[in-house]
Design a protein around this motif. Structure first.
Motif, short mmCIF file in Angstrom:
data_model
loop_
_atom_site.label_atom_id
_atom_site.label_comp_id
_atom_site.label_asym_id
_atom_site.label_seq_id
_atom_site.Cartn_x
_atom_site.Cartn_y
_atom_site.Cartn_z
N VAL A 33 1.07 -1.22 0.07
CA VAL A 33 -0.09 0.00 0.01
C VAL A 33 0.99 1.27 -0.11
N PRO A 35 0.30 5.33 -1.29
CA PRO A 35 -0.43 6.17 -2.08
C PRO A 35 0.34 6.95 -3.33
N LYS A 45 -3.13 2.00 -3.87
CA LYS A 45 -3.01 3.25 -3.25
C LYS A 45 -3.74 3.14 -2.06
N THR A 46 -4.63 2.25 -1.42
CA THR A 46 -5.36 2.57 -0.25
C THR A 46 -5.49 1.06 0.32
N LEU A 47 -5.73 1.03 1.80
CA LEU A 47 -5.76 -0.08 2.53
C LEU A 47 -7.09 -0.81 2.06
N VAL A 63 2.59 -1.80 4.39
CA VAL A 63 1.89 -0.41 4.35
C VAL A 63 2.91 0.73 4.40
N THR A 67 -0.47 8.90 6.70
CA THR A 67 -1.58 8.76 7.44
C THR A 67 -2.73 8.48 6.46
N TYR A 68 -3.44 7.23 7.08
CA TYR A 68 -4.54 6.55 6.33
C TYR A 68 -5.86 6.85 6.87
N TYR A 69 -6.70 7.66 6.39
CA TYR A 69 -7.95 7.94 6.91
C TYR A 69 -8.98 6.65 6.51
N THR A 98 3.30 5.60 10.26
CA THR A 98 2.26 4.74 9.71
C THR A 98 1.08 5.03 10.76
N LEU A 100 -3.17 4.97 11.46
CA LEU A 100 -4.70 4.58 10.92
C LEU A 100 -5.36 5.56 11.72
#
Length: 140
Positions: A33, A35, A45-47, A63, A67-69, A98, A100
Motif C-alpha cells: 500500500v 499512495p 493506493k488504499t488499505l 503499508v 496517515t490513512y483515513y 504509519t 491509521l
C-alpha cells in the motif's frame, strides 16, 4: 514451478511421488500500500483496495508510512494474514509514521473472525470508537 512432493510408506518400503501439478496460483502474496506509487497487480493506493485483494493464507500487506483515513472497517478474510508497516527504503517497521486514523470510520479499524490469527505490527491507531462510544481499533 512448485511441485507437490509426497512420501509413500508401506512397512519398510519408501517411495517418492512427484506430480506435475503446480500450486503457484495458491501461493501467499505480498500487497504493498503506497499512495504515491503507480498501481500494479501487487501495489495499491488504499488499505481498502489491499484488503479486497486478499486471497490466500499467509498473504502479507505492507503499508508505507503515511496517515490513512479509513472510511470503513478493514475485514480480514484469510488465515495467517501479516499486516504491517514497512519503510520503502529500509523495510523497517515505522509505527510512528504509519497512522491509521478513524475520524472518518464508523467503528473499528480492523476486524478478524477470531479464527484467522493475523499478525498486526507497526501502526499508530487514533480516533477510533466502537458502537456505544467505547474505544476499540482492533477486533480479533
Amino acid at each position: 514451478m512448485k511441485k507437490l512432493l509426497a512420501v509413500l510408506t508401506d512397512g519398510l518400503r519408501f517411495g517418492v511421488l512427484v506430480t506435475g501439478v503446480s500450486y503457484g496460483a495458491f501461493a501467499a502474496q505480498t500487497i504493498i500500500v503506497d499512495p504515491a506509487a503507480e498501481e500494479t497487480a501487487t501495489t495499491v493506493k488504499t488499505l481498502e483496495a489491499a484488503f479486497a485483494k486478499l486471497a490466500n493464507s499467509g498473504d502479507t500487506i505492507l503499508v508505507r508510512p503515511g496517515t490513512y483515513y479509513l472510511t470503513q472497517t478493514l475485514t480480514n478474510k484469510v488465515a495467517n494474514l501479516i499486516f504491517k508497516s514497512a519503510d520503502a527504503v529500509t523495510g523497517e517497521i515505522d509505527r510512528e509514521n504509519t497512522i491509521l486514523d478513524g475520524s472518518q470510520c464508523p467503528e473499528r479499524a480492523f476486524y478478524s473472525n477470531g479464527k484467522s490469527k493475523p499478525t498486526i505490527n507497526g501502526f499508530t491507531f487514533r480516533n477510533f470508537t466502537q458502537s456505544g462510544g467505547a474505544g476499540g481499533a482492533v477486533y480479533l
